[in-house]
Motif scaffolding. Structure first.
Motif, short mmCIF file in Angstrom:
data_model
loop_
_atom_site.label_atom_id
_atom_site.label_comp_id
_atom_site.label_asym_id
_atom_site.label_seq_id
_atom_site.Cartn_x
_atom_site.Cartn_y
_atom_site.Cartn_z
N LEU A 1 0.85 -1.20 0.00
CA LEU A 1 0.00 0.00 0.00
C LEU A 1 0.88 1.25 0.00
O LEU A 1 1.95 1.25 0.61
CB LEU A 1 -0.88 -0.04 1.26
CG LEU A 1 -1.83 1.10 1.58
CD1 LEU A 1 -3.08 0.56 2.30
CD2 LEU A 1 -1.20 2.17 2.46
N VAL A 2 0.42 2.27 -0.71
CA VAL A 2 1.04 3.60 -0.59
C VAL A 2 -0.04 4.55 -0.12
O VAL A 2 -1.13 4.61 -0.70
CB VAL A 2 1.63 4.09 -1.93
CG1 VAL A 2 2.26 5.47 -1.75
CG2 VAL A 2 2.67 3.11 -2.47
N LEU A 3 0.25 5.26 0.95
CA LEU A 3 -0.70 6.21 1.52
C LEU A 3 -0.25 7.62 1.17
O LEU A 3 0.86 8.03 1.53
CB LEU A 3 -0.75 6.03 3.05
CG LEU A 3 -1.56 7.05 3.85
CD1 LEU A 3 -3.03 7.05 3.45
CD2 LEU A 3 -1.44 6.77 5.34
N VAL A 4 -1.11 8.34 0.47
CA VAL A 4 -0.81 9.73 0.11
C VAL A 4 -1.48 10.64 1.15
O VAL A 4 -2.71 10.60 1.30
CB VAL A 4 -1.34 10.06 -1.30
CG1 VAL A 4 -1.16 11.53 -1.62
CG2 VAL A 4 -0.63 9.19 -2.34
N MET A 5 -0.67 11.41 1.86
CA MET A 5 -1.25 12.35 2.83
C MET A 5 -1.75 13.60 2.09
O MET A 5 -0.98 14.26 1.39
CB MET A 5 -0.20 12.77 3.88
CG MET A 5 0.19 11.68 4.87
SD MET A 5 -1.21 10.92 5.73
CE MET A 5 -1.90 12.32 6.62
N GLY B 1 -6.85 15.74 12.79
CA GLY B 1 -8.02 15.56 11.94
C GLY B 1 -8.64 16.91 11.62
O GLY B 1 -8.23 17.94 12.17
N GLY B 2 -9.60 16.90 10.72
CA GLY B 2 -10.41 18.09 10.47
C GLY B 2 -9.73 19.18 9.64
O GLY B 2 -10.19 20.32 9.63
N VAL C 1 -5.63 7.29 0.50
CA VAL C 1 -5.48 8.74 0.68
C VAL C 1 -6.07 9.13 2.03
O VAL C 1 -7.04 8.53 2.49
CB VAL C 1 -6.09 9.51 -0.52
CG1 VAL C 1 -7.55 9.22 -0.66
CG2 VAL C 1 -5.85 10.99 -0.41
N ASP C 2 -5.43 10.11 2.66
CA ASP C 2 -5.74 10.40 4.07
C ASP C 2 -5.70 11.90 4.33
O ASP C 2 -4.65 12.53 4.21
CB ASP C 2 -4.68 9.68 4.94
CG ASP C 2 -4.95 9.78 6.43
OD1 ASP C 2 -5.94 10.43 6.83
OD2 ASP C 2 -4.16 9.21 7.19
N GLY C 3 -6.88 12.44 4.70
CA GLY C 3 -6.93 13.83 5.14
C GLY C 3 -7.89 14.69 4.33
O GLY C 3 -7.75 14.83 3.12
N GLY C 4 -8.89 15.23 5.02
CA GLY C 4 -9.80 16.18 4.38
C GLY C 4 -10.76 15.56 3.38
O GLY C 4 -11.25 16.24 2.48
#
Ligand code: DX5
Ligand code: ZN
Length: 253
Positions: A159-163, A170-171, A200-203
């Motif tokens: 897995l590759v997680l793109v911030m 959070g938020g 993908v992580d964030g917003g």
């Protein structure tokens, strides 16, 4: 997935079987609610909400107050939660010296373990070690880190997680620059015939979700847009419907 520790209903058993099957199909879309935005006094209830909401993954944000300016939970809390959930535990380590803690997270029952490229001098050895410990390794990059740095690791990661926000809280608002990174990863994945998951992580909310999926992401972390709503279970069901429609669109195109 670990075996159920308490008697399960047929419905629950079928659900977990489906979740297990999903893990074997990298092109499916996964909702990964982040309990960072849940009530930390009621994490067990948050896991139950995730089950009822039909989300196959639980995203667990581990912060050390050093790599990021915030503190959250660690392996002992994850281990305590493990017995209340059969979903995939998708842990995101935002800590310095992650290599010192891999065994703890394996023992805690993490299925997937994602580490920051910026936190390690030898990310390749780190992801290989994670796999040796029986977890699926992920690598993640902060918004200011170019996506090219993960290219040499693509054969080694699951897995590759793109911030899409600065890790730590959070938020925050989604940063659209993440879309180009996702598209680049998807292009590499296709040209090299690899099957790592792009997360993908964030917003992420109902507006930022479609472009993220269209760019090539398969797993979406959603924190505040689930747990800061009045009815998180209904919200997750709604996100699942949206994901299903996006998946059909993707398969048709
Ligand atoms: C931020 C965390 C995220 C966070 C996302 O450091 O990695 O997983 O929970 O939260 P939202 O969805 O509120 O941006
Ligand atoms: Zn996260």
């Amino acid at each position: 997935l670990t075996a159920p520790q308490s008697p399960m209903t047929e419905e629950a058993r079928a659900f977990f079987q489906q979740a297990a099957d999903d893990v074997a199909q990298p092109q499916k879309l996964y909702l990964a609610p982040s309990v960072l935005s849940a009530d930390f006094g009621c994490l067990r209830e948050a896991l139950e909400d995730i089950r009822l909401g039909g989300a196959p993954w639980v995203h667990l944000d581990v912060m050390d107050g050093h790599f990021v300016p915030n503190l959250t939970i660690g392996a002992p809390v994850i281990k305590a939660l493990r017995k209340y959930s059969q979903q995939v535990f998708d842990a995101h380590l935002m800590i310095s010296n992650p290599e010192d803690f891999l065994q703890d997270f394996a023992d805690a029952g993490c299925d997937r373990l994602t580490v920051h490229y910026e936190a390690s001098e030898d990310p390749k050895a780190l992801v290989q070690k994670i796999r040796e410990l029986g977890m699926l390794p992920g690598i993640t990059i902060k918004p200011n880190t170019p996506v090219d740095v993960v290219e040499p690791l693509l054969d080694d990661v699951a897995l590759v997680l793109v911030m899409s926000v600065e890790p730590g809280f959070g938020g925050q608002k989604f940063m659209p620059a993440a879309l180009d990174k996702i598209a680049q990863l998807d292009a590499w994945r296709k040209s090299r015939q690899l099957d790592f998951v792009i997360e993908v992580d964030g917003g992420i909310d109902e507006k930022t979700l479609p472009p993220v999926i269209e760019a090539g992401a398969d797993a979406v972390v959603i924190g505040s847009s689930v747990f800061k709503t009045p009815d998180p279970v209904q919200t997750m069901r709604q996100f699942n419907k949206q994901l299903q429609a996006l998946e059909e669109k993707r398969n048709a195109g």
